[in-house]
Each structure stands twice: as C-alpha cells, then as structure tokens.
Motif scaffolding. Structure first.
Motif, mmCIF file in Angstrom:
data_model
loop_
_atom_site.group_PDB
_atom_site.id
_atom_site.type_symbol
_atom_site.label_atom_id
_atom_site.label_comp_id
_atom_site.label_asym_id
_atom_site.label_seq_id
_atom_site.Cartn_x
_atom_site.Cartn_y
_atom_site.Cartn_z
ATOM 1 N N LEU A 170 0.778 -1.177 0.033
ATOM 2 C CA LEU A 170 -0.124 -0.044 -0.074
ATOM 3 C C LEU A 170 0.910 1.195 -0.084
ATOM 4 O O LEU A 170 0.575 2.202 -0.713
ATOM 5 N N GLN A 171 2.030 1.261 0.734
ATOM 6 C CA GLN A 171 2.741 2.251 0.760
ATOM 7 C C GLN A 171 3.513 2.548 -0.480
ATOM 8 O O GLN A 171 3.747 3.563 -0.982
ATOM 9 N N ALA A 172 3.784 1.355 -1.366
ATOM 10 C CA ALA A 172 4.467 1.595 -2.457
ATOM 11 C C ALA A 172 3.802 2.266 -3.587
ATOM 12 O O ALA A 172 4.213 2.688 -4.532
ATOM 13 N N ALA A 173 2.293 1.881 -3.443
ATOM 14 C CA ALA A 173 1.463 2.251 -4.284
ATOM 15 C C ALA A 173 0.718 3.717 -4.091
ATOM 16 O O ALA A 173 -0.137 3.877 -4.733
ATOM 17 N N GLU A 174 1.535 4.323 -3.097
ATOM 18 C CA GLU A 174 1.031 5.708 -2.926
ATOM 19 C C GLU A 174 0.868 6.525 -4.319
ATOM 20 O O GLU A 174 1.916 6.452 -5.182
ATOM 21 N N PRO A 175 -0.101 7.458 -4.583
ATOM 22 C CA PRO A 175 -0.269 8.153 -6.084
ATOM 23 C C PRO A 175 0.964 9.050 -6.230
ATOM 24 O O PRO A 175 1.583 9.624 -5.368
ATOM 25 N N ILE A 176 1.222 9.165 -7.471
ATOM 26 C CA ILE A 176 2.174 10.069 -8.131
ATOM 27 C C ILE A 176 1.564 11.622 -7.995
ATOM 28 O O ILE A 176 0.539 11.875 -8.486
ATOM 29 N N LYS A 177 2.316 12.334 -7.258
ATOM 30 C CA LYS A 177 1.917 13.890 -7.169
ATOM 31 C C LYS A 177 2.213 14.365 -8.374
ATOM 32 O O LYS A 177 3.339 14.780 -8.964
ATOM 33 N N VAL A 178 1.313 14.866 -9.420
ATOM 34 C CA VAL A 178 1.387 15.322 -10.629
ATOM 35 C C VAL A 178 1.620 17.154 -10.459
ATOM 36 O O VAL A 178 0.523 17.396 -9.841
ATOM 37 N N LYS A 179 2.556 17.719 -10.849
ATOM 38 C CA LYS A 179 2.711 19.032 -11.024
ATOM 39 C C LYS A 179 2.184 19.777 -12.422
ATOM 40 O O LYS A 179 1.346 20.653 -12.259
ATOM 41 N N VAL A 180 2.553 19.032 -13.448
ATOM 42 C CA VAL A 180 2.048 19.326 -14.691
ATOM 43 C C VAL A 180 1.780 18.159 -15.462
ATOM 44 O O VAL A 180 2.453 17.218 -15.533
ATOM 45 N N PHE A 181 0.540 18.178 -16.173
ATOM 46 C CA PHE A 181 0.264 17.150 -16.986
ATOM 47 C C PHE A 181 0.085 17.706 -18.401
ATOM 48 O O PHE A 181 -0.718 18.624 -18.944
ATOM 49 N N VAL A 182 0.739 17.061 -19.486
ATOM 50 C CA VAL A 182 0.999 17.508 -20.748
ATOM 51 C C VAL A 182 0.071 16.275 -21.683
ATOM 52 O O VAL A 182 0.347 15.275 -21.561
ATOM 53 N N GLY A 183 -1.067 16.774 -22.424
ATOM 54 C CA GLY A 183 -1.839 16.143 -23.028
ATOM 55 C C GLY A 183 -1.618 16.416 -24.690
ATOM 56 O O GLY A 183 -1.899 17.496 -24.821
ATOM 57 N N SER A 184 -1.228 15.376 -25.334
ATOM 58 C CA SER A 184 -0.941 15.788 -26.822
ATOM 59 C C SER A 184 -2.199 14.763 -27.266
ATOM 60 O O SER A 184 -2.734 13.748 -26.783
ATOM 61 N N GLY A 225 -9.172 2.855 -19.550
ATOM 62 C CA GLY A 225 -10.241 3.848 -20.229
ATOM 63 C C GLY A 225 -9.206 4.620 -20.927
ATOM 64 O O GLY A 225 -9.852 5.621 -21.928
ATOM 65 N N ALA A 226 -8.007 5.044 -20.714
ATOM 66 C CA ALA A 226 -7.238 5.982 -21.591
ATOM 67 C C ALA A 226 -6.643 5.372 -22.793
ATOM 68 O O ALA A 226 -6.416 4.097 -22.841
ATOM 69 N N LEU A 227 -6.398 5.874 -23.753
ATOM 70 C CA LEU A 227 -6.077 5.455 -25.326
ATOM 71 C C LEU A 227 -4.704 4.932 -25.171
ATOM 72 O O LEU A 227 -4.265 3.986 -25.643
ATOM 73 N N ASN A 228 -3.899 5.684 -24.456
ATOM 74 C CA ASN A 228 -2.424 5.376 -24.356
ATOM 75 C C ASN A 228 -1.782 5.372 -22.826
ATOM 76 O O ASN A 228 -2.507 6.018 -22.008
ATOM 77 N N PRO A 229 -0.777 4.743 -22.600
ATOM 78 C CA PRO A 229 -0.177 4.954 -21.299
ATOM 79 C C PRO A 229 0.305 6.301 -20.755
ATOM 80 O O PRO A 229 0.567 7.298 -21.592
ATOM 81 N N VAL A 230 0.397 6.594 -19.613
ATOM 82 C CA VAL A 230 0.993 8.039 -18.981
ATOM 83 C C VAL A 230 2.469 7.825 -18.757
ATOM 84 O O VAL A 230 2.702 6.691 -18.199
ATOM 85 N N TYR A 231 3.019 8.874 -18.843
ATOM 86 C CA TYR A 231 4.535 8.878 -18.618
ATOM 87 C C TYR A 231 4.665 9.854 -17.636
ATOM 88 O O TYR A 231 4.298 10.886 -17.745
ATOM 89 N N CYS A 232 5.725 9.602 -16.439
ATOM 90 C CA CYS A 232 5.750 10.510 -15.553
ATOM 91 C C CYS A 232 7.426 10.571 -15.066
ATOM 92 O O CYS A 232 7.966 9.419 -15.185
ATOM 93 N N ASN A 233 7.976 11.555 -14.722
ATOM 94 C CA ASN A 233 9.069 11.751 -14.541
ATOM 95 C C ASN A 233 9.332 12.100 -13.021
ATOM 96 O O ASN A 233 8.309 12.298 -12.174
ATOM 97 N N ALA A 234 10.578 12.138 -12.364
ATOM 98 C CA ALA A 234 10.874 12.145 -10.937
ATOM 99 C C ALA A 234 10.325 13.631 -10.476
ATOM 100 O O ALA A 234 10.295 13.974 -9.431
ATOM 101 N N ASP A 235 10.281 14.569 -11.533
ATOM 102 C CA ASP A 235 9.828 16.023 -10.923
ATOM 103 C C ASP A 235 8.326 16.132 -10.872
ATOM 104 O O ASP A 235 7.777 17.331 -10.805
ATOM 105 N N GLY A 236 7.563 15.402 -11.327
ATOM 106 C CA GLY A 236 6.127 15.488 -11.157
ATOM 107 C C GLY A 236 5.507 16.004 -12.549
ATOM 108 O O GLY A 236 4.447 16.264 -12.704
ATOM 109 N N VAL A 237 6.293 15.818 -13.843
ATOM 110 C CA VAL A 237 5.671 16.137 -14.897
ATOM 111 C C VAL A 237 5.323 14.972 -15.811
ATOM 112 O O VAL A 237 6.153 13.967 -15.820
ATOM 113 N N CYS A 238 4.034 14.801 -16.001
ATOM 114 C CA CYS A 238 3.369 13.700 -16.739
ATOM 115 C C CYS A 238 2.789 13.905 -17.868
ATOM 116 O O CYS A 238 2.530 15.130 -18.323
#
Length: 339
Positions: free
Chosen positions: A24-38, A71-84
């Motif tokens: 459960l601890q390992a599955a803590e959600p990623i805190k997203v600072k900026v999400f870029v959608g193309s 439900g999403a068309l493609n995977p999401v990618y995130c970096n260590a800085d919170g940019v997904c």
C-alpha cells in the motif's frame, strides 16, 4: 493446535500484513505538478518522424516506465519532477474519455496539477501564420447549435444558431493570470522555420499570413469537423464574437471537451491550451476550397516538423517554470511580478 503452529501462524500473518502494508505504501499515487496532453503521435514516441508527443517524450520521459490507465487510449508517463503526459487521442470524444480516465485513476494525484493541452492546428490567414504557437485566451465549442445550408436562409446571413441549454459547456475562458504568465515566460522563444513554409506563406496576400512564426494568444475553436474555406472561417469568427470571446485564431478538435472534463472534476483555473499552426483554414485567392482541401503533390503547406518542435519549445518553458518554482505555484497561480 501446538504452540509452535500458533507461533508460526502468527508470524506468517505478521509477514502478510507487513507485505500488504508495504504494498500500500509503495502504491502511493504520483503527485503530478504538470500534465501534458497531446492528441496523436505519428509512429513511435522517439526515433522517427515526430508528431505532437515525441518532442515532449524525448525531453521529459525517455527513461520513464509507462503507466497503464484503464479507459485511456495510451499509457501515461511521469518523471521524478512530477511532469506527466500522454497521447489522449484525436477528437472530442476520444481525448476527453482518456482525460477522464486519467483524472480518476488512483495511481495519479492530479489535485494540484496544471494541465497543458497541446498539438497542431489551423489558423485563418488574416490572423495567423504557419509555424506560430498560440496560447488560448478562450476555448469555444464550434458545434452545439443549429446549422443549415446557405441557400435555405436569407442571403448573407449567418447559417448557425446556438442551441439553448449548452451555455455552460460551449465557452471556457482561460485563466487570464495563467495566460499572462505564459506570455511573460514564452513570448520571446526563438522559433523554428523552414524554406518550404516561407514559400507557402507567399501564396497568401494577408500580412499576418506572411509573418515569420511568433507566439500569440486568441480564441481556440474546438470542432470535430475539419472545416475549410473563407465562409466556414467567417462562421468561426462569428461564433467567437457571438459568445463574447476574443478573435478566433486557432481551429482544433479537442480543447473544449478536455477542459470540460477537468472543470467538472476539479475546476479549470489550471488549464492551458497551446497550439501550433500547420495549415491555413482556407485557400489562397488563386485556389478553390476544394483545391485547398486536396492539394496536388508538393503543394501542401510546409513547416510541420518545425511547428511540432516549436510547440514543445514554447510549452516546456512554462512547464519548467512551474515545476522549478513549485512552492509558489502549488496553491494556485501566483501574482505576476512587477515589470
């Protein structure tokens, strides 16, 4: 049951509980600072001809593991800085369905995220040029009304009437403070250009059409139809002014729908729409609309490769500033510093 069996069972239970707690601890959600959608990618995310996503991927997510979102068309990618980021799909339905799935996915915490909707677009030659990059001040839905053939109405009058009941879902003002920040940070971005784009611009007499690429602002018109021709362009401008928005400068297919999804789930104050113009929404004076829609080989607008790079060059300045100054941005758009 023997004492040994009870102790062994207790130990196994403790290990299982520890393992579950650790999971459960390992599955803590990623805190997203900026999400870029193309909206689309031509081939792979890297190493081939770039579509809307590739330059973003190569800048932020080369080493990121894909996160599958149901439900999403493609995977999401995130970096260590919170940019997904992710490729959401083309058109209102596909892109907004992906965005909603991502927002509701428990692997991601987007509660404080800024959203950057990016891609290519068209522009009217009276207001834009090939290779320009434009921040939306308003996002307007081109549909949600009544249309009829010109010959079935009075000559010269509009052929569109908005349908009542859609007032809250067809017009979205972008946060003016956020737009001001975007222009403050990106207006002087050096933009790419090409000989083919320069040659193509010369076919158009409008001063704006002949400009070199620049960073600007205006209304983005969202419609699933690839409308072309001076008549449809005039109708887009008519709709923008009818709704009280700024001049129509960008035609695209997704921003209004994506903004609506984000607004319903957490508000739209942190939404940005950024588009690069790769075509004019009408032909030049020497070609018909159908000729413009179906050009001869070698007659298409140049500058696509340069424009998708320009979008990332401009947008990444905003992304990097927000992430680099997160303490100032996490609770909302900060006040602009004095000039």
């Amino acid at each position: 049951m023997s004492l040994f069996s009870r102790c062994r069972g207790a130990a196994l239970s403790a290990l299982l509980l520890f393992g579950l707690t650790g999971s459960l601890q390992a599955a803590e959600p990623i805190k997203v600072k900026v999400f870029v959608g193309s909206m689309f990618e031509i081939g792979k995310n890297t190493g081939d001809r770039a579509g809307e996503f590739q330059h973003w991927y190569e800048r932020y997510w080369q080493t990121a593991e894909p996160i599958t979102v149901k439900g999403a068309l493609n995977p999401v990618y995130c970096n260590a800085d919170g940019v997904c980021g992710s490729v959401l799909g083309m058109g209102k339905v596909s892109s907004s369905a992906s965005m909603q799935a991502i927002l509701l996915n428990p692997q991601l915490d987007l509660s404080q995220a800024y959203f950057l909707v990016t891609g290519v677009a068209g522009t009217p030659p009276a207001r834009g040029t090939i290779g320009e990059v434009n921040w939306a001040t308003w996002v307007v839905d081109y549909d949600l009304g009544h249309r009829w053939a010109p010959e079935e109405g009075k000559p010269g009058e509009p052929t569109f009437m908005p349908r009542k009941g859609y007032e809250a879902v067809r017009l979205f003002p972008m946060n003016p403070a956020l737009v001001s920040w975007a222009m403050r940070l990106t207006a002087d971005t050096p933009l790419k250009d090409s000989d083919s784009a320069r040659a193509y611009r010369k076919r158009y007499p409008q001063e704006a059409a002949q400009r070199a690429p620049f960073v600007g602002t205006g209304t983005h018109m969202t419609g699933d139809t690839f409308f072309h021709g001076p008549g449809m362009s005039a109708q887009a401008q008519y709709i923008a002014k009818l709704y009280g928005a700024d001049d129509y400068v960008i035609t695209e297919m997704e921003a209004a729908a994506i903004t609506l999804v984000i607004k319903r789930l957490q508000g739209s104050d942190r939404v940005m729409s950024l588009r690069g113009a790769v075509n004019f929404d009408q032909g030049n004076p020497n070609e018909t609309t159908l000729q413009h829609l179906d050009p001869k080989p070698g007659e298409t607008a140049g500058g696509f490769a340069e424009t998708v790079e320009n979008v990332e060059l401009v947008g990444s300045r905003m992304v990097d500033h927000i992430v680099g100054h997160w303490d100032q941005w996490k609770d909302g758009v900060p006040a602009l510093p004095a000039q």
